[in-house]
Design a protein around this motif. Structure first.
Motif, mmCIF file in Angstrom:
data_model
loop_
_atom_site.group_PDB
_atom_site.id
_atom_site.type_symbol
_atom_site.label_atom_id
_atom_site.label_comp_id
_atom_site.label_asym_id
_atom_site.label_seq_id
_atom_site.Cartn_x
_atom_site.Cartn_y
_atom_site.Cartn_z
ATOM 1 N N TYR A 133 0.847 -1.192 0.000
ATOM 2 C CA TYR A 133 0.000 0.000 0.000
ATOM 3 C C TYR A 133 0.885 1.246 0.000
ATOM 4 N N GLY A 134 0.655 2.137 -0.951
ATOM 5 C CA GLY A 134 1.478 3.329 -1.095
ATOM 6 C C GLY A 134 2.702 3.126 -1.958
ATOM 7 N N ARG A 135 3.022 1.867 -2.253
ATOM 8 C CA ARG A 135 4.170 1.538 -3.105
ATOM 9 C C ARG A 135 3.715 1.156 -4.511
ATOM 10 N N ARG A 136 2.659 0.327 -4.581
ATOM 11 C CA ARG A 136 2.116 -0.111 -5.866
ATOM 12 C C ARG A 136 0.775 0.567 -6.109
ATOM 13 N N ASP A 137 0.664 1.230 -7.264
ATOM 14 C CA ASP A 137 -0.544 2.008 -7.560
ATOM 15 C C ASP A 137 -1.789 1.135 -7.646
ATOM 16 N N ASP A 138 -1.659 -0.080 -8.225
ATOM 17 C CA ASP A 138 -2.849 -0.919 -8.390
ATOM 18 C C ASP A 138 -3.381 -1.392 -7.042
ATOM 19 N N VAL A 139 -2.480 -1.835 -6.157
ATOM 20 C CA VAL A 139 -2.903 -2.280 -4.825
ATOM 21 C C VAL A 139 -3.476 -1.121 -4.027
ATOM 22 N N THR A 140 -2.834 0.036 -4.112
ATOM 23 C CA THR A 140 -3.312 1.220 -3.386
ATOM 24 C C THR A 140 -4.707 1.616 -3.847
ATOM 25 N N ALA A 141 -4.931 1.584 -5.163
ATOM 26 C CA ALA A 141 -6.242 1.955 -5.703
ATOM 27 C C ALA A 141 -7.326 0.993 -5.254
ATOM 28 N N ILE A 142 -7.017 -0.302 -5.258
ATOM 29 C CA ILE A 142 -7.997 -1.308 -4.829
ATOM 30 C C ILE A 142 -8.370 -1.109 -3.367
ATOM 31 N N TRP A 143 -7.363 -0.902 -2.508
ATOM 32 C CA TRP A 143 -7.636 -0.711 -1.085
ATOM 33 C C TRP A 143 -8.378 0.598 -0.819
ATOM 34 N N ASP A 144 -8.014 1.665 -1.531
ATOM 35 C CA ASP A 144 -8.712 2.946 -1.343
ATOM 36 C C ASP A 144 -10.187 2.811 -1.692
ATOM 37 N N THR A 145 -10.472 2.110 -2.786
ATOM 38 C CA THR A 145 -11.867 1.911 -3.197
ATOM 39 C C THR A 145 -12.614 1.048 -2.182
ATOM 40 N N THR A 146 -11.961 -0.025 -1.707
ATOM 41 C CA THR A 146 -12.588 -0.916 -0.728
ATOM 42 C C THR A 146 -12.916 -0.171 0.560
ATOM 43 N N MET A 147 -11.955 0.605 1.075
ATOM 44 C CA MET A 147 -12.179 1.338 2.327
ATOM 45 C C MET A 147 -13.239 2.417 2.161
ATOM 46 N N LYS A 148 -13.303 3.004 0.973
ATOM 47 C CA LYS A 148 -14.308 4.039 0.725
ATOM 48 C C LYS A 148 -15.706 3.436 0.649
ATOM 49 N N GLU A 149 -15.845 2.335 -0.098
ATOM 50 C CA GLU A 149 -17.166 1.738 -0.302
ATOM 51 C C GLU A 149 -17.699 1.072 0.965
ATOM 52 N N LEU A 150 -16.825 0.392 1.711
ATOM 53 C CA LEU A 150 -17.258 -0.300 2.931
ATOM 54 C C LEU A 150 -17.174 0.579 4.172
ATOM 55 N N LYS A 151 -16.619 1.791 3.983
ATOM 56 C CA LYS A 151 -16.452 2.729 5.109
ATOM 57 C C LYS A 151 -15.675 2.062 6.248
ATOM 58 N N CYS A 152 -14.507 1.537 5.896
ATOM 59 C CA CYS A 152 -13.687 0.808 6.857
ATOM 60 C C CYS A 152 -12.245 1.304 6.788
ATOM 61 N N CYS A 153 -11.413 0.804 7.692
ATOM 62 C CA CYS A 153 -10.010 1.206 7.741
ATOM 63 C C CYS A 153 -9.151 -0.016 8.035
ATOM 64 N N GLY A 154 -8.238 -0.365 7.114
ATOM 65 C CA GLY A 154 -7.423 -1.543 7.292
ATOM 66 C C GLY A 154 -8.234 -2.815 7.118
ATOM 67 N N PHE A 155 -7.586 -3.952 7.334
ATOM 68 C CA PHE A 155 -8.311 -5.221 7.227
ATOM 69 C C PHE A 155 -8.911 -5.613 8.580
ATOM 70 N N ASN A 156 -8.060 -5.675 9.615
ATOM 71 C CA ASN A 156 -8.562 -5.914 10.968
ATOM 72 C C ASN A 156 -8.986 -4.601 11.616
ATOM 73 N N ASN A 157 -8.125 -3.602 11.543
ATOM 74 C CA ASN A 157 -8.369 -2.244 12.026
ATOM 75 C C ASN A 157 -7.207 -1.363 11.556
ATOM 76 N N TYR A 158 -7.188 -0.133 12.033
ATOM 77 C CA TYR A 158 -6.172 0.814 11.571
ATOM 78 C C TYR A 158 -4.754 0.378 11.915
ATOM 79 N N LYS A 159 -4.599 -0.488 12.910
ATOM 80 C CA LYS A 159 -3.269 -0.914 13.335
ATOM 81 C C LYS A 159 -2.555 -1.751 12.273
ATOM 82 N N ASP A 160 -3.290 -2.225 11.257
ATOM 83 C CA ASP A 160 -2.645 -2.947 10.163
ATOM 84 C C ASP A 160 -1.640 -2.066 9.426
ATOM 85 N N PHE A 161 -1.817 -0.745 9.533
ATOM 86 C CA PHE A 161 -0.906 0.172 8.860
ATOM 87 C C PHE A 161 0.339 0.473 9.689
#
Length: 214
Positions: A133-161
């Motif tokens: 995340y933040g290194r590869r544009d395709d992965v970053t775009a997928i995660w940004d869309t997922t977090m936006k649509e599901l209104k979530c942060c990280g996979f488990n929580n924000y601590k994943d970052f």
């Protein structure tokens, strides 16, 4: 027009539509992979919300090729009354139908299989968040869309970052999807405390709509 002739005509028309659809999808997939720059410019100007399509070029090629094959078998089989083509066409349809039914049974009846799938998904998701995340544009775009649509942060929580590539290269801040608006990036004290991890939101969605999905 006899019943047989009518069915033959309908078979040709519907499979002709499938063939043309496959041709269009295949063309888009090839265009995305060969000339991605112009595709991005056109799509960005026409529909910015669909920019994630640039990441599915190979999927479009695969789906388009499959639709072309199905449309060809259906059209030629109907027009030439070829038993071989029609038999192959219906065998493929039958296999797809059986696969869909089997998938529905797994979703509805075998929660342990779903748990195994989620565990593997968790390992992959957390790894991509921390390393890509933040290194590869395709992965970053997928995660940004997922977090936006599901209104979530990280996979488990924000601590994943925490200790992730993004966290270390952005002055120990979290991405936009985790922050209270209108922050672009934020510190831990500025996180949106109402947002759960995407796994929780996904499980909530399945618990509410599992039977419909099945």
């Amino acid at each position: 027009m006899g019943c047989f002739s009518f069915l033959k005509l309908m078979m040709f028309v519907f499979n002709g539509v499938i063939f043309l659809s496959g041709l269009a999808v295949l063309g888009i997939g090839i265009w995305v992979k060969v000339d991605g720059g112009s595709f991005v410019q056109i799509l960005g100007a026409a529909a910015p919300q669909l920019m994630q399509l640039i990441n599915v070029g190979y999927l479009c090629i695969a789906v388009g090729t499959f639709l072309l094959l199905m449309g060809f078998l259906g059209c030629c089989g109907a027009m030439k009354e070829s038993k071989c083509m029609l038999l192959l066409f219906f065998v493929i349809i039958l296999i797809l139908f059986i696969a869909e039914v089997a998938g529905a049974v797994v979703v509805l009846a075998f929660s342990s299989v779903a748990d195994i799938f989620i565990e593997h998904l968790k390992n992959w998701a957390v790894k991509t968040l921390r390393e890509d995340y933040g290194r590869r544009d395709d992965v970053t775009a997928i995660w940004d869309t997922t977090m936006k649509e599901l209104k979530c942060c990280g996979f488990n929580n924000y601590k994943d970052f925490n200790s992730s590539y993004f966290y270390q290269t952005h002055s120990q801040t979290y991405p936009t999807g985790c922050c209270l608006p209108p922050k672009h990036e934020c510190l831990e004290s500025e996180l949106d405390s109402t947002k759960q991890g995407c796994l929780h939101e996904f499980q909530t969605f399945l618990s509410r709509n599992g039977k419909i999905v099945g």
